[in-house]
Design a protein around this motif. Structure first.
Motif, short mmCIF file in Angstrom:
data_model
loop_
_atom_site.label_atom_id
_atom_site.label_comp_id
_atom_site.label_asym_id
_atom_site.label_seq_id
_atom_site.Cartn_x
_atom_site.Cartn_y
_atom_site.Cartn_z
N CYS A 70 0.83 -1.21 0.00
CA CYS A 70 0.00 0.00 0.00
C CYS A 70 0.86 1.26 0.00
CB CYS A 70 -0.93 0.00 1.21
SG CYS A 70 -2.21 -1.27 1.16
N ASP A 126 -3.76 14.28 3.81
CA ASP A 126 -5.00 13.57 4.10
C ASP A 126 -5.37 12.55 3.03
OD1 ASP A 126 -5.35 14.86 6.50
OD2 ASP A 126 -6.66 16.42 5.68
N LYS A 132 -3.40 9.47 3.73
CA LYS A 132 -3.93 8.77 4.90
C LYS A 132 -5.20 8.00 4.55
CE LYS A 132 -2.18 12.01 8.33
NZ LYS A 132 -2.53 13.03 9.31
N THR A 133 -6.08 8.63 3.82
CA THR A 133 -7.33 7.98 3.41
C THR A 133 -7.04 6.79 2.52
OG1 THR A 133 -8.48 10.10 3.52
CG2 THR A 133 -9.54 8.36 2.27
N SER A 173 -5.53 3.92 4.57
CA SER A 173 -6.57 3.30 5.39
C SER A 173 -7.43 2.35 4.57
CB SER A 173 -7.43 4.38 6.04
OG SER A 173 -8.47 3.79 6.78
N ASP A 174 -7.90 2.84 3.41
CA ASP A 174 -8.73 2.01 2.53
C ASP A 174 -7.95 0.81 2.01
OD1 ASP A 174 -10.82 3.75 2.88
OD2 ASP A 174 -10.49 4.81 1.00
N LEU A 213 -5.39 -0.75 3.37
CA LEU A 213 -5.13 -1.74 4.42
C LEU A 213 -6.40 -2.47 4.84
CD1 LEU A 213 -2.59 0.29 6.54
CD2 LEU A 213 -2.12 -1.67 5.07
N LYS A 214 -7.54 -1.81 4.77
CA LYS A 214 -8.81 -2.46 5.12
C LYS A 214 -9.23 -3.46 4.05
CE LYS A 214 -10.68 1.35 7.78
NZ LYS A 214 -11.65 2.44 7.76
#
Length: 106
Positions: free
Chosen positions: A36, A48, A51-52, A55-56, A58-59
């Motif tokens: 990622c 930001d 970061k977003t 996060s997406d 890794l999820k």
């Protein structure tokens, strides 16, 4: 004598430490994080938005980061919909096909 023993002991400790570190494989989470991070860097994301994205990413480890992961029911719905479209079903025929398709076990 003590110095020779101490030097030998220290030498053996230092020579063993790198061998253990090389044998260690990264965990799936560490691999996902690396992937990622490389993708975010390739897209030149900052702040930001990075970061977003991270996060997406890794999820949603099983899918591409830009895609939202689907539940098993949603996946089955997508597959049945594709089959119904391939068969050019319309109206009641399509409804009956979709109902039967969705009731089948995965």
């Amino acid at each position: 004598m003590k110095i020779t023993l101490l030097v030998t002991l220290l030498f053996s400790l230092f020579s063993l430490a790198p061998a253990g570190a090389q044998d260690k494989q990264p965990t799936p989470q560490q691999q996902r994080m690396t992937t990622c991070n490389q993708q975010a860097t390739a897209q030149a994301l900052k702040g930001d938005s990075r970061k977003t994205y991270m996060s997406d990413c890794l999820k949603n480890s099983s899918s591409k980061p830009a895609e939202k992961s689907l539940t098993p029911q949603q996946q089955k719905m997508r597959e049945c919909n594709v089959q119904a479209t391939e068969q050019s079903l319309k109206g009641d025929d399509r409804n009956k096909f979709m109902s039967g398709c969705l009731k089948k076990s995965v």
